[in-house]
Write an enzyme that holds these catalytic residues in place. Structure first.
Site, mmCIF file in Angstrom:
data_model
loop_
_atom_site.group_PDB
_atom_site.id
_atom_site.type_symbol
_atom_site.label_atom_id
_atom_site.label_comp_id
_atom_site.label_asym_id
_atom_site.label_seq_id
_atom_site.Cartn_x
_atom_site.Cartn_y
_atom_site.Cartn_z
ATOM 1 N N SER A 41 -12.678 69.366 -3.519
ATOM 2 C CA SER A 41 -12.305 68.363 -4.950
ATOM 3 C C SER A 41 -12.356 66.772 -4.399
ATOM 4 O O SER A 41 -11.667 66.597 -3.449
ATOM 5 C CB SER A 41 -10.829 68.733 -5.204
ATOM 6 O OG SER A 41 -10.841 70.123 -5.447
ATOM 7 N N HIS B 68 -10.512 66.690 -0.660
ATOM 8 C CA HIS B 68 -9.437 67.695 -0.355
ATOM 9 C C HIS B 68 -10.164 68.846 -0.155
ATOM 10 O O HIS B 68 -10.850 69.401 -1.298
ATOM 11 C CB HIS B 68 -8.402 67.545 -0.991
ATOM 12 C CG HIS B 68 -7.155 68.696 -0.817
ATOM 13 N ND1 HIS B 68 -6.505 68.488 0.452
ATOM 14 C CD2 HIS B 68 -6.923 69.829 -1.138
ATOM 15 C CE1 HIS B 68 -5.565 69.274 0.580
ATOM 16 N NE2 HIS B 68 -6.025 70.291 -0.231
ATOM 17 N N ASP C 196 -2.370 64.821 -3.074
ATOM 18 C CA ASP C 196 -3.334 65.672 -3.380
ATOM 19 C C ASP C 196 -3.476 65.930 -4.974
ATOM 20 O O ASP C 196 -3.941 67.138 -5.538
ATOM 21 C CB ASP C 196 -3.478 67.165 -2.712
ATOM 22 C CG ASP C 196 -3.743 66.918 -1.197
ATOM 23 O OD1 ASP C 196 -4.404 65.779 -0.857
ATOM 24 O OD2 ASP C 196 -3.059 67.694 -0.441
ATOM 25 N N ASN D 155 -10.187 60.423 -2.869
ATOM 26 C CA ASN D 155 -9.762 61.286 -1.586
ATOM 27 C C ASN D 155 -10.619 62.355 -1.720
ATOM 28 O O ASN D 155 -11.092 62.963 -2.703
ATOM 29 C CB ASN D 155 -8.340 61.753 -1.520
ATOM 30 C CG ASN D 155 -8.066 62.443 -0.240
ATOM 31 O OD1 ASN D 155 -8.377 62.307 0.735
ATOM 32 N ND2 ASN D 155 -7.181 63.596 -0.346
HETATM 33 C C1 GAR Z 1 -12.594 67.150 5.536
HETATM 34 O O1 GAR Z 1 -12.957 68.546 5.250
HETATM 35 C C2 GAR Z 1 -11.531 66.844 4.431
HETATM 36 O O2 GAR Z 1 -11.789 67.494 3.094
HETATM 37 C C3 GAR Z 1 -10.573 66.997 4.912
HETATM 38 O O3 GAR Z 1 -10.373 66.840 6.437
HETATM 39 C C4 GAR Z 1 -11.931 67.088 6.559
HETATM 40 C C5 GAR Z 1 -12.283 65.682 7.385
HETATM 41 O O4 GAR Z 1 -13.551 65.898 8.150
HETATM 42 N N1 GAR Z 1 -9.511 66.248 4.464
HETATM 43 C C6 GAR Z 1 -8.158 66.547 4.078
HETATM 44 O O5 GAR Z 1 -7.723 67.935 4.474
HETATM 45 C C7 GAR Z 1 -7.254 65.785 3.542
HETATM 46 N N2 GAR Z 1 -6.038 66.271 2.906
HETATM 47 P P1 GAR Z 1 -14.275 64.751 8.598
HETATM 48 O O6 GAR Z 1 -13.749 64.163 9.319
HETATM 49 O O7 GAR Z 1 -15.589 65.559 9.398
HETATM 50 O O8 GAR Z 1 -15.075 64.190 7.533
#
Ligand code: GAR
Length: 211
Positions: A137, A110, A146, A108
């Site tokens: 991360s 985060h 997480d 994942n």
């Molecule tokens: C990313 O920034 C990722 O780190 C976050 O969602 C965004 C997705 O962007 N993930 C989380 O918050 C998970 N807990 P994307 O759809 O443009 O890749």
């Protein structure tokens, strides 16, 4: 050729980075075999279709509970025989059974320097706390939200006039750089999870991951 399955809920910019990295060979000898979303309107599904990749949508309302949803999802993912399952902005909490099923081969990303700011609204929380440094991360997924062992982090500055969107843009630029790299390492078995630790080339990584 190794198989990657990507789970998304939204824009899919990290998915795009992973697909591009498979094309360019940054992720060697691998392809995105399928993209799953729990949201029918996730823009990432459009990105995948444009790249000729199979997409699947599962709606939570079609299942009685989280366990039933995740069981169906796992069954469908298994059909693609994934070497790696990548959560890329997948915004659902996972059942323990699902996590155990893919243990050691699910990662994942985060948007914080874990263990800081698990959960949501990480950029605003970092700004509100007066942090001058923030980041992202990549970690193995375990049953703790997480909380799995960190493989790699990237740091970005927070400037005094930043809003959450400014910080998010800076963080995502780094995400698109480090996530493909970690996916490559995982597929090459250079990074593995044992117990609650991540190992890089046999060496146990510190809590902040590879540096
Ligand atoms: C990313 O920034 C990722 O780190 C976050 O969602 C965004 C997705 O962007 N993930 C989380 O918050 C998970 N807990 P994307 O759809 O443009 O890749």
């Amino acid at each position: 050729m190794k198989n990657i399955v990507v789970l998304i809920s939204g824009s899919g910019s990290n998915l795009q980075a992973i697909m591009n990295a498979c094309e360019s060979g940054i992720i060697a000898n691998a392809k995105v075999a399928a993209v799953f979303s729990n949201k029918a309107d996730a823009y990432g599904l459009t990105r995948a279709k444009e790249a000729g990749i199979t997409t699947e949508h599962l709606a939570a309302c079609d299942f009685t509970d989280r366990e039933a949803f995740d069981r169906a999802l796992a069954e469908q993912i298994d059909q693609y025989q994934p070497d790696l399952v990548i959560l890329a902005g997948y915004m659902r909490i996972l059942s323990g059974e699902f996590v155990r099923h893919f243990a050691g081969k699910m990662i994942n990303i985060h948007p914080s320097l874990l263990p800081k700011y698990t959960g949501l609204h990480t950029h605003q929380r970092a700004i509100d706390a007066g942090d001058r440094e923030h980041g992202t991360s990549v970690h193995f997924v375990t049953e703790e939200l997480d909380g799995g062992p960190v493989i790699l982090q990237a740091k970005v500055p927070i400037f005094s006039d930043d809003n959450a969107d400014d910080v998010m843009a800076r963080v995502q630029e780094q995400e698109h750089r480090i996530y493909p790299l970690v996916a490559h390492w995982c597929l090459q078995q250079r990074v593995v999870m044992e117990g609650n630790n991540a190992y890089f080339d046999g060496a146990c990584l510190p809590p902040s991951g590879y540096a």
